[in-house]
Scaffold this motif. Structure first.
Motif, PDB file in Angstrom:
ATOM      1  N   ALA A 265       0.806  -1.215   0.000  1.00 34.78           N
ATOM      2  CA  ALA A 265       0.000   0.000   0.000  1.00 34.78           C
ATOM      3  C   ALA A 265       0.832   1.254   0.000  1.00 34.78           C
ATOM      4  O   ALA A 265       0.329   2.320   0.272  1.00 34.78           O
ATOM      5  N   GLY A 266       2.063   1.193  -0.305  1.00 32.56           N
ATOM      6  CA  GLY A 266       2.860   2.407  -0.398  1.00 32.56           C
ATOM      7  C   GLY A 266       4.313   2.110  -0.600  1.00 32.56           C
ATOM      8  O   GLY A 266       5.161   2.719   0.035  1.00 32.56           O
ATOM      9  N   CYS A 267       4.644   1.156  -1.460  1.00 36.57           N
ATOM     10  CA  CYS A 267       6.042   0.770  -1.659  1.00 36.57           C
ATOM     11  C   CYS A 267       6.596   1.439  -2.899  1.00 36.57           C
ATOM     12  O   CYS A 267       5.899   1.628  -3.878  1.00 36.57           O
ATOM     13  N   SER A 268       7.853   1.763  -2.852  1.00 31.02           N
ATOM     14  CA  SER A 268       8.525   2.326  -4.007  1.00 31.02           C
ATOM     15  C   SER A 268       9.643   1.390  -4.431  1.00 31.02           C
ATOM     16  O   SER A 268      10.611   1.199  -3.715  1.00 31.02           O
ATOM     17  N   PHE A 269       9.476   0.773  -5.597  1.00 31.07           N
ATOM     18  CA  PHE A 269      10.496  -0.139  -6.114  1.00 31.07           C
ATOM     19  C   PHE A 269      11.300   0.566  -7.200  1.00 31.07           C
ATOM     20  O   PHE A 269      11.372   0.143  -8.332  1.00 31.07           O
ATOM     21  N   GLY A 270      11.889   1.674  -6.843  1.00 32.59           N
ATOM     22  CA  GLY A 270      12.663   2.382  -7.849  1.00 32.59           C
ATOM     23  C   GLY A 270      11.798   3.352  -8.622  1.00 32.59           C
ATOM     24  O   GLY A 270      10.591   3.229  -8.679  1.00 32.59           O
ATOM     25  N   GLY A 271      12.419   4.327  -9.239  1.00 31.80           N
ATOM     26  CA  GLY A 271      11.677   5.335  -9.972  1.00 31.80           C
ATOM     27  C   GLY A 271      11.987   5.312 -11.442  1.00 31.80           C
ATOM     28  O   GLY A 271      12.308   4.271 -11.999  1.00 31.80           O
ATOM     29  N   ASP A 272      11.873   6.465 -12.082  1.00 31.75           N
ATOM     30  CA  ASP A 272      12.089   6.539 -13.515  1.00 31.75           C
ATOM     31  C   ASP A 272      13.404   7.235 -13.850  1.00 31.75           C
ATOM     32  O   ASP A 272      13.632   7.610 -14.985  1.00 31.75           O
ATOM     33  N   GLY A 273      14.276   7.402 -12.872  1.00 30.34           N
ATOM     34  CA  GLY A 273      15.525   8.120 -13.091  1.00 30.34           C
ATOM     35  C   GLY A 273      16.646   7.219 -13.524  1.00 30.34           C
ATOM     36  O   GLY A 273      16.468   6.068 -13.907  1.00 30.34           O
TER      37      GLY A 273
ATOM     38  N   VAL B 111      -4.285   4.351  -7.680  1.00 31.25           N
ATOM     39  CA  VAL B 111      -5.506   3.858  -7.048  1.00 31.25           C
ATOM     40  C   VAL B 111      -5.321   2.388  -6.730  1.00 31.25           C
ATOM     41  O   VAL B 111      -4.723   1.645  -7.524  1.00 31.25           O
ATOM     42  N   MET B 112      -5.822   1.971  -5.571  1.00 35.88           N
ATOM     43  CA  MET B 112      -5.754   0.569  -5.167  1.00 35.88           C
ATOM     44  C   MET B 112      -7.152   0.113  -4.762  1.00 35.88           C
ATOM     45  O   MET B 112      -7.902   0.864  -4.138  1.00 35.88           O
ATOM     46  N   ALA B 113      -7.522  -1.117  -5.110  1.00 33.69           N
ATOM     47  CA  ALA B 113      -8.815  -1.678  -4.719  1.00 33.69           C
ATOM     48  C   ALA B 113      -8.623  -3.129  -4.310  1.00 33.69           C
ATOM     49  O   ALA B 113      -7.997  -3.908  -5.042  1.00 33.69           O
ATOM     50  N   VAL B 114      -9.142  -3.500  -3.145  1.00 36.70           N
ATOM     51  CA  VAL B 114      -9.019  -4.851  -2.617  1.00 36.70           C
ATOM     52  C   VAL B 114     -10.407  -5.500  -2.622  1.00 36.70           C
ATOM     53  O   VAL B 114     -11.375  -4.916  -2.124  1.00 36.70           O
TER      54      VAL B 114
ATOM     55  N   GLY C 289      -8.606   2.744  -2.216  1.00 34.36           N
ATOM     56  CA  GLY C 289      -7.833   3.899  -1.787  1.00 34.36           C
ATOM     57  C   GLY C 289      -7.200   4.650  -2.934  1.00 34.36           C
ATOM     58  O   GLY C 289      -6.995   4.108  -4.022  1.00 34.36           O
ATOM     59  N   ARG C 290      -6.919   5.917  -2.672  1.00 32.94           N
ATOM     60  CA  ARG C 290      -6.158   6.757  -3.588  1.00 32.94           C
ATOM     61  C   ARG C 290      -4.924   7.253  -2.851  1.00 32.94           C
ATOM     62  O   ARG C 290      -4.999   7.642  -1.684  1.00 32.94           O
TER      63      ARG C 290
ATOM     64  N   VAL D 137      -7.676 -12.837  -1.392  1.00 30.54           N
ATOM     65  CA  VAL D 137      -7.974 -11.497  -1.898  1.00 30.54           C
ATOM     66  C   VAL D 137      -7.362 -11.265  -3.270  1.00 30.54           C
ATOM     67  O   VAL D 137      -6.432 -11.954  -3.696  1.00 30.54           O
ATOM     68  N   VAL D 138      -7.925 -10.251  -3.944  1.00 28.77           N
ATOM     69  CA  VAL D 138      -7.366  -9.726  -5.188  1.00 28.77           C
ATOM     70  C   VAL D 138      -7.156  -8.234  -4.978  1.00 28.77           C
ATOM     71  O   VAL D 138      -8.056  -7.531  -4.510  1.00 28.77           O
ATOM     72  N   VAL D 139      -5.959  -7.748  -5.296  1.00 26.14           N
ATOM     73  CA  VAL D 139      -5.633  -6.331  -5.136  1.00 26.14           C
ATOM     74  C   VAL D 139      -5.330  -5.757  -6.512  1.00 26.14           C
ATOM     75  O   VAL D 139      -4.410  -6.214  -7.194  1.00 26.14           O
ATOM     76  N   ASP D 140      -6.136  -4.777  -6.931  1.00 23.36           N
ATOM     77  CA  ASP D 140      -5.938  -4.137  -8.230  1.00 23.36           C
ATOM     78  C   ASP D 140      -5.336  -2.752  -8.059  1.00 23.36           C
ATOM     79  O   ASP D 140      -5.682  -2.021  -7.118  1.00 23.36           O
ATOM     80  N   TYR D 141      -4.451  -2.379  -8.984  1.00 21.02           N
ATOM     81  CA  TYR D 141      -3.818  -1.063  -9.000  1.00 21.02           C
ATOM     82  C   TYR D 141      -4.019  -0.452 -10.379  1.00 21.02           C
ATOM     83  O   TYR D 141      -3.932  -1.152 -11.392  1.00 21.02           O
ATOM     84  N   HIS D 142      -4.274   0.846 -10.413  1.00 18.88           N
ATOM     85  CA  HIS D 142      -4.404   1.514 -11.709  1.00 18.88           C
ATOM     86  C   HIS D 142      -4.226   3.022 -11.540  1.00 18.88           C
ATOM     87  O   HIS D 142      -3.948   3.510 -10.440  1.00 18.88           O
ATOM     88  N   SER D 143      -4.380   3.739 -12.633  1.00 20.44           N
ATOM     89  CA  SER D 143      -4.273   5.210 -12.657  1.00 20.44           C
ATOM     90  C   SER D 143      -2.928   5.697 -12.126  1.00 20.44           C
ATOM     91  O   SER D 143      -2.844   6.712 -11.430  1.00 20.44           O
ATOM     92  N   TRP D 144      -1.866   4.993 -12.493  1.00 22.10           N
ATOM     93  CA  TRP D 144      -0.537   5.412 -12.067  1.00 22.10           C
ATOM     94  C   TRP D 144      -0.219   6.813 -12.582  1.00 22.10           C
ATOM     95  O   TRP D 144      -0.380   7.119 -13.764  1.00 22.10           O
TER      96      TRP D 144
END
Length: 236
Positions: free
Chosen positions: A47-55, A83-86, A98-99, A212-219
């Motif tokens: 719910a809030g991890c950063s696996f590296g960026g775009d740099g 956006v995340m939806a469980v 969540g947003r 559960v299923v966790v969906d992510y979108h609208s990056w």
């Protein structure tokens, strides 16, 4: 890596009298409900991890194909606005949505018709139940302190195992890579987890687990989170 992880079968209870997750009067039924909300059974919901960026230091491994393996940072890109939806795997019922906008967030918890909404905006927390709103000033500082302690607890913890690319499929018309932990990495009584990652952008799209299923979108498309439009009373 900065993360908030929600683990499967976590039965952490909540003291509804003073918890920032609740902010509502205590009752046995309410405490059980809020305990469920505080730690929904989502195994690694990220719910809030950063696996590296775009740099320039982006660790993403290019051109992954079925049969390849890569560590989480090399396989999955995770941004700061999404956006995340469980939903429950058994019936598709929504339990959490969540947003997220950098350090700010809005979460909506649902359970048997009960709804609790929580906000974290500019470090201050707000919890809304019905038309009642409770404010938790400077809640973000407490979260950061806990995260700093957690980061120091086990500096020698083993690295995460690599993910195996097991195929490709489509979600909402987009091609996604299917990634799983190699069978040898799972304990005998441990259920598998499947990750779906956009093949082009490498942003996480879905996590499927036993319950559960966790969906992510609208990056990178989320507008700033606003405080609730209610008369919120400070906690205490």
């Amino acid at each position: 890596m900065e993360c908030e992880i929600m683990h499967e079968n976590d039965t952490t209870d909540v003291d509804a009298t003073d918890s920032p997750t609740s902010g509502v009067p205590a009752s046995p039924r309410r405490r059980r409900f809020l305990g469920t909300l505080a730690a929904p059974p989502t195994i690694a919901a990220l719910a809030g991890c950063s696996f590296g960026g775009d740099g320039a230091t982006d660790p993403i491994v290019e051109d992954l194909e079925p049969g390849d393996t890569a560590g989480y940072p090399g396989a999955v890109r995770f941004g700061n606005r999404y956006v995340m939806a469980v939903t429950r795997a058994t019936d598709g019922e929504s339990t959490l949505s969540g947003r997220f906008y950098h350090r700010d967030r809005f979460l909506r918890f649902e359970n048997d018709g009960n709804v609790v909404e929580s906000y974290l905006v500019d470090g201050d927390g707000y919890v809304v139940t019905g038309d009642q709103c409770v404010e938790y000033p400077d809640l973000g500082a407490g979260f950061e302190s806990v995260a700093a302690v957690d980061a120091d607890l086990d500096p020698d913890a083993p690295a995460e195992p690599e993910l195996a690319v097991t195929g490709r499929t489509t979600i909402d018309g987009r091609t996604v890579l299917v990634l799983e932990l190699p069978a040898g990495e799972l304990a005998a009584d441990e259920a598998g987890v499947t990750y779906y990652v956009d093949d082009e952008t490498r942003y996480l799209r879905r996590i499927e687990a036993e319950t559960v299923v966790v969906d992510y979108h609208s990056w990178n498309e989320i507008d700033p989170i606003q405080v609730p439009d209610l008369d919120c009373r400070p906690i205490g």
